[in-house]
Design a protein around this motif. Structure first.
Motif, mmCIF file in Angstrom:
data_model
loop_
_atom_site.group_PDB
_atom_site.id
_atom_site.type_symbol
_atom_site.label_atom_id
_atom_site.label_comp_id
_atom_site.label_asym_id
_atom_site.label_seq_id
_atom_site.Cartn_x
_atom_site.Cartn_y
_atom_site.Cartn_z
ATOM 1 N N ASP A 11 20.847 5.106 6.367
ATOM 2 C CA ASP A 11 19.988 4.732 7.491
ATOM 3 C C ASP A 11 18.715 5.563 7.546
ATOM 4 N N ALA A 12 18.789 6.814 7.172
ATOM 5 C CA ALA A 12 17.605 7.673 7.218
ATOM 6 C C ALA A 12 16.584 7.246 6.164
ATOM 7 N N GLU A 13 17.057 6.708 5.054
ATOM 8 C CA GLU A 13 16.152 6.320 3.990
ATOM 9 C C GLU A 13 15.548 4.943 4.216
ATOM 10 N N GLU A 14 16.188 4.108 5.021
ATOM 11 C CA GLU A 14 15.731 2.735 5.190
ATOM 12 C C GLU A 14 14.364 2.646 5.850
ATOM 13 N N GLY A 15 14.075 3.471 6.813
ATOM 14 C CA GLY A 15 12.819 3.383 7.548
ATOM 15 C C GLY A 15 11.669 4.080 6.874
ATOM 16 N N MET A 16 11.901 4.739 5.772
ATOM 17 C CA MET A 16 10.853 5.537 5.146
ATOM 18 C C MET A 16 9.826 4.686 4.417
ATOM 19 N N MET A 17 10.241 3.652 3.703
ATOM 20 C CA MET A 17 9.322 2.860 2.912
ATOM 21 C C MET A 17 9.700 1.390 3.038
ATOM 22 N N PRO A 18 8.763 0.553 3.475
ATOM 23 C CA PRO A 18 9.097 -0.857 3.575
ATOM 24 C C PRO A 18 9.376 -1.450 2.202
ATOM 25 N N THR A 19 10.290 -2.372 2.166
ATOM 26 C CA THR A 19 10.630 -3.021 0.916
ATOM 27 C C THR A 19 10.318 -4.501 1.009
ATOM 28 N N ALA A 20 10.404 -5.177 -0.124
ATOM 29 C CA ALA A 20 10.107 -6.605 -0.167
ATOM 30 C C ALA A 20 11.127 -7.408 0.626
ATOM 31 N N SER A 21 12.329 -6.860 0.817
ATOM 32 C CA SER A 21 13.352 -7.596 1.547
ATOM 33 C C SER A 21 13.049 -7.670 3.040
ATOM 34 N N GLU A 22 12.137 -6.830 3.534
ATOM 35 C CA GLU A 22 11.784 -6.840 4.949
ATOM 36 C C GLU A 22 10.688 -7.846 5.256
ATOM 37 N N GLY A 23 10.293 -8.655 4.277
ATOM 38 C CA GLY A 23 9.319 -9.694 4.529
ATOM 39 C C GLY A 23 7.923 -9.364 4.042
ATOM 40 N N GLY A 24 7.643 -8.131 3.688
ATOM 41 C CA GLY A 24 6.322 -7.744 3.207
ATOM 42 C C GLY A 24 6.419 -7.098 1.848
ATOM 43 N N GLU A 25 5.268 -6.727 1.328
ATOM 44 C CA GLU A 25 5.240 -6.032 0.047
ATOM 45 C C GLU A 25 5.607 -4.572 0.252
ATOM 46 N N SER A 26 6.179 -3.965 -0.771
ATOM 47 C CA SER A 26 6.490 -2.549 -0.669
ATOM 48 C C SER A 26 5.196 -1.746 -0.786
ATOM 49 N N VAL A 27 5.257 -0.514 -0.337
ATOM 50 C CA VAL A 27 4.081 0.354 -0.370
ATOM 51 C C VAL A 27 3.651 0.601 -1.816
ATOM 52 N N MET A 28 4.622 0.828 -2.690
ATOM 53 C CA MET A 28 4.280 1.119 -4.081
ATOM 54 C C MET A 28 3.643 -0.092 -4.765
ATOM 55 N N SER A 29 4.097 -1.286 -4.469
ATOM 56 C CA SER A 29 3.474 -2.449 -5.101
ATOM 57 C C SER A 29 2.064 -2.677 -4.554
ATOM 58 N N ARG A 30 1.807 -2.296 -3.315
ATOM 59 C CA ARG A 30 0.445 -2.394 -2.784
ATOM 60 C C ARG A 30 -0.467 -1.343 -3.404
ATOM 61 N N VAL A 31 0.077 -0.144 -3.643
ATOM 62 C CA VAL A 31 -0.726 0.928 -4.222
ATOM 63 C C VAL A 31 -1.124 0.578 -5.653
ATOM 64 N N PHE A 32 -0.189 0.024 -6.419
ATOM 65 C CA PHE A 32 -0.443 -0.259 -7.826
ATOM 66 C C PHE A 32 -0.831 -1.715 -8.078
ATOM 67 N N SER A 33 -1.204 -2.437 -7.057
ATOM 68 C CA SER A 33 -1.581 -3.840 -7.260
ATOM 69 C C SER A 33 -2.862 -3.970 -8.084
ATOM 70 N N SER A 34 -3.765 -3.009 -7.987
ATOM 71 C CA SER A 34 -4.995 -3.089 -8.781
ATOM 72 C C SER A 34 -4.729 -2.835 -10.261
#
Length: 102
Positions: A11-34
């Motif tokens: 549970d502590a790890e779930e809120g740290m970084m959004p994932t694709a399963s939550e309906g949006g893109e993950s932070v890492m995929s947004r950072v490296f999208s370019s």
């Protein structure tokens, strides 16, 4: 009365970084999208930024060496300033050769 805290260690790890399963893109995929369109160009741009910092560090080490000489600084500090400046300059040159080769 219910307790909001749970004993699940995930549970502590779930809120740290959004994932694709939550309906949006993950932070890492947004950072490296370019990088996805031109990964080789992205590496070259990142190396260019690194080279700027390496050259600045080299210049600052020379300035520090001159300041230490002017104020009768320790010989060990002068040698350390020159050594780190030359080491970073060599790393920049060798890194460029390696990047061009591969």
């Amino acid at each position: 009365m219910t307790d909001d805290a749970s004993n699940n260690p995930n549970d502590a790890e779930e809120g740290m970084m959004p994932t694709a399963s939550e309906g949006g893109e993950s932070v890492m995929s947004r950072v490296f999208s370019s990088c996805s369109d031109d990964p080789k160009g992205s590496v070259h741009r990142a190396w260019g930024v690194s080279l700027i910092f390496l050259v600045l560090y080299f210049i600052l080490s020379i300035v520090e060496m001159l300041n230490l000489k002017g104020h009768n600084g320790s010989l060990a500090l002068i040698v350390a300033a020159v050594w780190t400046g030359l080491l970073h300059l060599m790393l920049a040159i060798l890194g460029t050769f390696i990047l061009k080769r591969f």
